[in-house]
Design an enzyme around this catalytic site. Structure first.
Site, PDB file in Angstrom:
ATOM      1  N   LYS A  54       0.914  -1.385   0.032  1.00  0.00           N
ATOM      2  CA  LYS A  54       0.064   0.110  -0.135  1.00  0.00           C
ATOM      3  C   LYS A  54       0.781   1.307  -0.086  1.00  0.00           C
ATOM      4  CE  LYS A  54      -3.486  -2.386   1.887  1.00  0.00           C
ATOM      5  NZ  LYS A  54      -4.364  -3.114   3.353  1.00  0.00           N
ATOM      6  N   GLN A  98      -4.610  -2.021   9.497  1.00  0.00           N
ATOM      7  CA  GLN A  98      -4.511  -3.665   8.924  1.00  0.00           C
ATOM      8  C   GLN A  98      -5.173  -4.584   9.724  1.00  0.00           C
ATOM      9  OE1 GLN A  98      -3.456  -4.015   5.583  1.00  0.00           O
ATOM     10  NE2 GLN A  98      -3.946  -6.039   5.861  1.00  0.00           N
ATOM     11  N   ASP A 121     -11.393   2.218   3.896  1.00  0.00           N
ATOM     12  CA  ASP A 121     -11.965   0.983   3.511  1.00  0.00           C
ATOM     13  C   ASP A 121     -13.474   0.495   3.371  1.00  0.00           C
ATOM     14  OD1 ASP A 121      -9.987  -0.876   3.354  1.00  0.00           O
ATOM     15  OD2 ASP A 121      -9.507  -1.032   5.469  1.00  0.00           O
TER      16      ASP A 121
END
Ligand SMILES: NC(=O)c1ccc[n+]([C@@H]2O[C@H](COP(=O)([O-])OP(=O)(O)OC[C@H]3O[C@@H](n4cnc5c(N)ncnc54)[C@H](OP(=O)(O)O)[C@@H]3O)[C@@H](O)[C@H]2O)c1
Length: 295
Positions: A54, A98, A121
């Site tokens: 990322k 994460q 997200d």
């Protein structure tokens, strides 16, 4: 006729190129640089790889990125304090925590502490609700990537019988929701199957578009699909290692057999996988534009 292979690698490359240009223009015209903060607690090797890619993708596209690596014994309180600080930081438009988090931390509590406007997200209940009513700020990355694969491959979604195998909150439920909306690139008739479904084949054989996110290697076999189906295989299953120690991956669909009947199909790897990070970048750019009032 041989199935069209839908290459996520190629489509992701195309979208990244578009994003790169958009990001350059945001800087030039509005002095706006989208910013993403990635938070990793512990040293899970797979999570380290994901966060690493990322950060690398942000750098390649011109997105400002911060990586916060916290030790595995970080308290929930300390993690929540970091999220709070990032929520208030104007350089940061998107926050990514994460998963999975260590067991002593309440995952929901942390995810729900992220400001919904920075929830790139799309997992916060506010964003899940907005998606459900057809007014999303952010579409969760993997299902958004699936929709883009279909649209950019010229697959007709409107009016199609879509069957989704799997009902997780990160793939199955949101992709079903996205494709049933009365919108462009959607407007399908959607069925969701799961382990409680009585006769999965009955449904999968009806599918014009079959999306499989079960996490079970080769669960969908050729006898379970009709001729001319379009298959999106979300599954990523590690089924062994090469002599060099590299993981051997396979999807949830028996690719070699199903491609003989399918009109189009995604491979694993190189299908849905490359799209997920790309859509995270798209959401970060969107978050920056929303925060700055740039249309
Ligand atoms: N490429 C990417 O970017 C990406 C992103 C996310 C996930 N994935 C992969 O996609 C797969 C699914 O992920 P997930 O997070 O959605 O998984 P998950 O949370 O484990 O959910 C799996 C779903 O599939 C259903 N299921 C399992 N076996 C089934 C079967 N034999 N028949 C019908 N339904 C079945 C389960 O039903 P129940 O609800 O009844 O248990 C559940 O709803 C995994 O392999 C994962 O690694 C890939």
């Amino acid at each position: 006729m041989a199935a069209q292979i839908i290459s996520g690698t190629e489509i992701a490359k195309q979208i990244r190129e578009e994003l790169k240009q958009e990001i350059a223009q945001l800087k030039e015209k509005h002095n706006l640089v989208p910013g993403l903060a990635s938070v990793l607690v512990g040293e899970d090797p797979a999570s380290q790889v994901y966060v690493g890619s990322k950060v690398k993708t942000c750098d390649a596209l011109g997105i400002y990125s911060e990586r916060h690596d916290l030790p595995v014994d970080t308290s929930e309180e300390k993690l929540l304090a970091l999220v709070d600080r990032l929520n208030k930081d104007p350089k940061i438009h998107g926050i990514l925590v994460q998963l999975p988090l260590p067991k002593h931390i309440n995952t929901e509590k942390v995810l729900y502490a992220i400001d919904p406007k920075k929830d790139v997200d799309g997992f916060h209940p506010v964003n899940v609700g907005r998606l459900m009513i057809g007014e999303p700020d952010y579409i969760p990355c993997t299902p958004h990537g699936i929709q883009q694969l279909l649209v950019r491959s010229g697959i007709e979604i409107a009016g199609a019988e879509v069957v989704v195998v799997g009902r997780s909150n990160i793939v199955g439920k949101p992709i079903a929701n996205i494709l049933l909306q009365k919108k462009e690139g959607a407007n399908a008739t959607v069925t969701i199957c799961h382990t409680g479904t009585k006769d999965i084949s009955f449904h999968t054989k009806r599918a014009d578009i079959l999306i499989v996110a079960a996490g079970k290697p080769k669960a969908i076999t050729a006898d379970m699909v009709k001729e001319g189906v379009v298959v999106i295989d979300v599954g990523v299953n590690r089924i062994g290692k090469t002599a060099e120690g590299k993981a051997i991956l396979c999807g949830d669909v028996d690719f070699d057999a199903v491609k003989e009947k399918a009109k189009a199909i995604t491979p694993v790897p190189g299908g849905v996988g490359p799209m997920t990070i790309t859509m995270l970048m798209m959401n970060t750019v969107r978050a920056a534009k929303l925060a700055s009032g740039v249309a």
